[in-house]
Design a protein around this motif. Structure first.
Motif, PDB file in Angstrom:
ATOM      1  N   PRO A 180       0.829  -1.214   0.000  1.00  0.00           N
ATOM      2  CA  PRO A 180       0.000   0.000   0.000  1.00  0.00           C
ATOM      3  C   PRO A 180       0.860   1.259   0.000  1.00  0.00           C
ATOM      4  O   PRO A 180       1.895   1.324   0.656  1.00  0.00           O
ATOM      5  N   LEU A 181       0.410   2.261  -0.765  1.00  0.00           N
ATOM      6  CA  LEU A 181       1.117   3.539  -0.837  1.00  0.00           C
ATOM      7  C   LEU A 181       0.487   4.599   0.048  1.00  0.00           C
ATOM      8  O   LEU A 181       1.068   5.668   0.234  1.00  0.00           O
ATOM      9  N   VAL A 182      -0.712   4.321   0.560  1.00  0.00           N
ATOM     10  CA  VAL A 182      -1.430   5.278   1.411  1.00  0.00           C
ATOM     11  C   VAL A 182      -1.984   4.532   2.611  1.00  0.00           C
ATOM     12  O   VAL A 182      -1.990   3.294   2.659  1.00  0.00           O
ATOM     13  N   GLY A 183      -2.480   5.289   3.574  1.00  0.00           N
ATOM     14  CA  GLY A 183      -2.998   4.704   4.794  1.00  0.00           C
ATOM     15  C   GLY A 183      -4.364   4.065   4.622  1.00  0.00           C
ATOM     16  O   GLY A 183      -5.028   4.207   3.594  1.00  0.00           O
ATOM     17  N   ALA A 184      -4.798   3.360   5.678  1.00  0.00           N
ATOM     18  CA  ALA A 184      -6.075   2.639   5.638  1.00  0.00           C
ATOM     19  C   ALA A 184      -7.255   3.592   5.471  1.00  0.00           C
ATOM     20  O   ALA A 184      -8.234   3.268   4.786  1.00  0.00           O
ATOM     21  N   ALA A 185      -7.196   4.768   6.088  1.00  0.00           N
ATOM     22  CA  ALA A 185      -8.309   5.714   5.998  1.00  0.00           C
ATOM     23  C   ALA A 185      -8.507   6.189   4.551  1.00  0.00           C
ATOM     24  O   ALA A 185      -9.643   6.315   4.082  1.00  0.00           O
ATOM     25  N   VAL A 186      -7.405   6.430   3.845  1.00  0.00           N
ATOM     26  CA  VAL A 186      -7.508   6.861   2.446  1.00  0.00           C
ATOM     27  C   VAL A 186      -8.066   5.734   1.588  1.00  0.00           C
ATOM     28  O   VAL A 186      -8.918   5.963   0.714  1.00  0.00           O
ATOM     29  N   VAL A 255      -1.657  14.406   2.956  1.00  0.00           N
ATOM     30  CA  VAL A 255      -0.758  13.368   3.486  1.00  0.00           C
ATOM     31  C   VAL A 255       0.488  13.209   2.629  1.00  0.00           C
ATOM     32  O   VAL A 255       1.274  12.290   2.861  1.00  0.00           O
ATOM     33  N   ASP A 256       0.645  14.095   1.636  1.00  0.00           N
ATOM     34  CA  ASP A 256       1.810  14.057   0.759  1.00  0.00           C
ATOM     35  C   ASP A 256       1.940  12.676   0.087  1.00  0.00           C
ATOM     36  O   ASP A 256       2.992  12.025   0.151  1.00  0.00           O
ATOM     37  N   ALA A 257       0.853  12.252  -0.545  1.00  0.00           N
ATOM     38  CA  ALA A 257       0.809  10.945  -1.203  1.00  0.00           C
ATOM     39  C   ALA A 257       1.689  10.934  -2.445  1.00  0.00           C
ATOM     40  O   ALA A 257       2.048  11.998  -2.988  1.00  0.00           O
ATOM     41  N   PRO A 258       2.060   9.764  -2.929  1.00  0.00           N
ATOM     42  CA  PRO A 258       2.859   9.664  -4.164  1.00  0.00           C
ATOM     43  C   PRO A 258       2.129  10.292  -5.351  1.00  0.00           C
ATOM     44  O   PRO A 258       0.910  10.504  -5.324  1.00  0.00           O
ATOM     45  N   LYS A 259       2.877  10.550  -6.418  1.00  0.00           N
ATOM     46  CA  LYS A 259       2.310  11.229  -7.584  1.00  0.00           C
ATOM     47  C   LYS A 259       1.252  10.394  -8.294  1.00  0.00           C
ATOM     48  O   LYS A 259       0.302  10.944  -8.856  1.00  0.00           O
ATOM     49  N   LEU A 311      -6.558   1.169  -8.130  1.00  0.00           N
ATOM     50  CA  LEU A 311      -5.358   0.374  -8.360  1.00  0.00           C
ATOM     51  C   LEU A 311      -4.073   1.161  -8.129  1.00  0.00           C
ATOM     52  O   LEU A 311      -3.011   0.559  -7.930  1.00  0.00           O
ATOM     53  N   SER A 312      -4.158   2.485  -8.156  1.00  0.00           N
ATOM     54  CA  SER A 312      -2.962   3.298  -7.951  1.00  0.00           C
ATOM     55  C   SER A 312      -2.563   3.402  -6.486  1.00  0.00           C
ATOM     56  O   SER A 312      -1.492   3.929  -6.172  1.00  0.00           O
ATOM     57  N   LEU A 313      -3.391   2.886  -5.596  1.00  0.00           N
ATOM     58  CA  LEU A 313      -3.122   3.009  -4.167  1.00  0.00           C
ATOM     59  C   LEU A 313      -2.124   1.985  -3.664  1.00  0.00           C
ATOM     60  O   LEU A 313      -1.743   2.018  -2.501  1.00  0.00           O
ATOM     61  N   ARG A 314      -1.727   1.050  -4.539  1.00  0.00           N
ATOM     62  CA  ARG A 314      -0.714   0.076  -4.147  1.00  0.00           C
ATOM     63  C   ARG A 314       0.225  -0.160  -5.299  1.00  0.00           C
ATOM     64  O   ARG A 314      -0.064   0.199  -6.437  1.00  0.00           O
ATOM     65  N   GLU A 315       1.356  -0.743  -5.018  1.00  0.00           N
ATOM     66  CA  GLU A 315       2.317  -1.049  -6.074  1.00  0.00           C
ATOM     67  C   GLU A 315       2.759  -2.495  -5.955  1.00  0.00           C
ATOM     68  O   GLU A 315       2.800  -3.069  -4.866  1.00  0.00           O
TER      69      GLU A 315
END
Length: 337
Positions: A180-186, A255-259, A311-315
């Motif tokens: 995951p690239l972001v937290g559970a709440a997102v 939250v300064d998430a990835p691009k 799908l962009s929320l994980r890599e």
């Protein structure tokens, strides 16, 4: 000479038992070929929705009055069926083009080295959805364009688009466990967005089933709901999806998430704005066919971008130690790649 004949016979028997494995032993596609094959399948799944809408908007839904043949006496359309028969039969023929695109995606995925079983399964899932929707499309004709079956036909097409979009995304990723690239709440917020989008599409089919474009010039059953009322509900749901998208973009910035997630969310917001403009214009101009078709196309693009946001929320990083292609396969790689 006898040995060569035995080998050839064995190869032929193996090809009959498992033609995909037979092709995979002799062809190694470039990863870009696999990605393009998956993309073509996705594009065709959108095209078949738009052409299906064209059948309805031109009043050609019963241009071929029966199924699987076009008439009781002819497999294909006849001159007596006129323009509507050509439109309806042409849309049926596009199903074969879609099957070819999905088949190419399956073959390319099966032939890639190393073999990624998950990609092949996604390809086969598309194939069976296409087969199921073809049968459902025949039932739609046989029951005289019953609006509930028409709605189910569109929703199953949305499922096909979802599977095709996931396969296209997976061709550009590895098989490592998703990170995951972001937290559970997102992620929870995005799932709310997905659920609202599904509800928006479902209510959109009710608008279609209650609206004036029945799909044929004859008396066709409509959903017994005031279509203007359900259109307003559809608009409310659209605003909820827009609000959730804007909130997601704001949270990702905070939250300064990835691009990647930020870019997909921004693109979705623009798609929603364009779709909203088309929706309001078509409503206030009394549903001209061209705008209804554009709105149908927009709904498929919106759905794809909602999935791309998810799908962009994980890599899934590509594994560093890739299995090299066997020498026998390398000899048969086309020069063009």
């Amino acid at each position: 000479m006898v040995g060569v004949q035995k080998l050839t016979r064995a190869d032929a028997e193996a090809a009959l038992r498992n033609p995909l494995a037979f092709i995979a032993d002799r062809w190694t596609p470039d990863p870009r070929t696999v990605r393009r094959a998956a993309l073509v399948a996705l594009v065709m799944s959108v095209i078949i929705v738009v052409t299906g809408g064209a059948v309805r908007l031109t009043g050609s839904g019963l241009g071929c009055p029966t199924w699987p043949t076009c008439t009781d006496d002819s497999l294909t359309t006849t001159r007596a069926m006129g323009f509507h028969g050509v439109i309806e039969f042409g849309n049926r023929m596009l199903t074969y083009v879609l099957c070819a695109a999905v088949g190419w995606a399956i073959i390319a995925a099966r032939s890639e080295k190393p073999w990624r079983r998950s990609l092949t399964r996604l390809g086969w899932a598309q194939f069976w959805v296409v087969m199921g929707n073809a049968v459902l499309g025949g039932i739609v004709v046989l029951v005289g364009l019953n609006p509930y079956t028409v709605a189910a036909h569109f929703l199953l097409s949305a499922c096909l688009i979802a599977i095709a979009a996931v396969m296209w995304q997976r061709t550009r990723e590895g098989d490592a466990a998703p990170r995951p690239l972001v937290g559970a709440a997102v992620r929870q917020l995005v799932w709310f967005l997905v659920a609202a989008s599904v509800l928006l599409i479902a209510v959109g089919t009710v608008v279609t089933g209650a609206g004036p474009h029945a799909g044929d010039s004859s008396e066709v059953e409509r959903i017994p709901i005031d279509w203007e009322t359900v259109s307003k509900l559809h608009a409310v749901l659209a605003w909820i999806v827009v609000t959730l998208t804007f909130a997601l973009w704001f949270v990702l910035k905070a939250v300064d998430a990835p691009k990647g997630p930020l870019a997909r969310t921004r693109e979705l917001f623009l798609v929603l704005l364009a779709q909203g403009v088309i929706g309001y214009v078509q409503y206030f101009t009394h549903l001209p066919e061209a705008l209804v078709a554009a709105h149908m196309l927009g709904s498929t693009v919106m759905w794809i971008w909602v999935l791309r946001v998810l799908l962009s929320l994980r890599e899934r990083p590509v594994a560093e130690s890739a299995v090299p292609a066997p020498a026998a396969a390398e000899r048969f790689v086309p020069a063009s790649g």
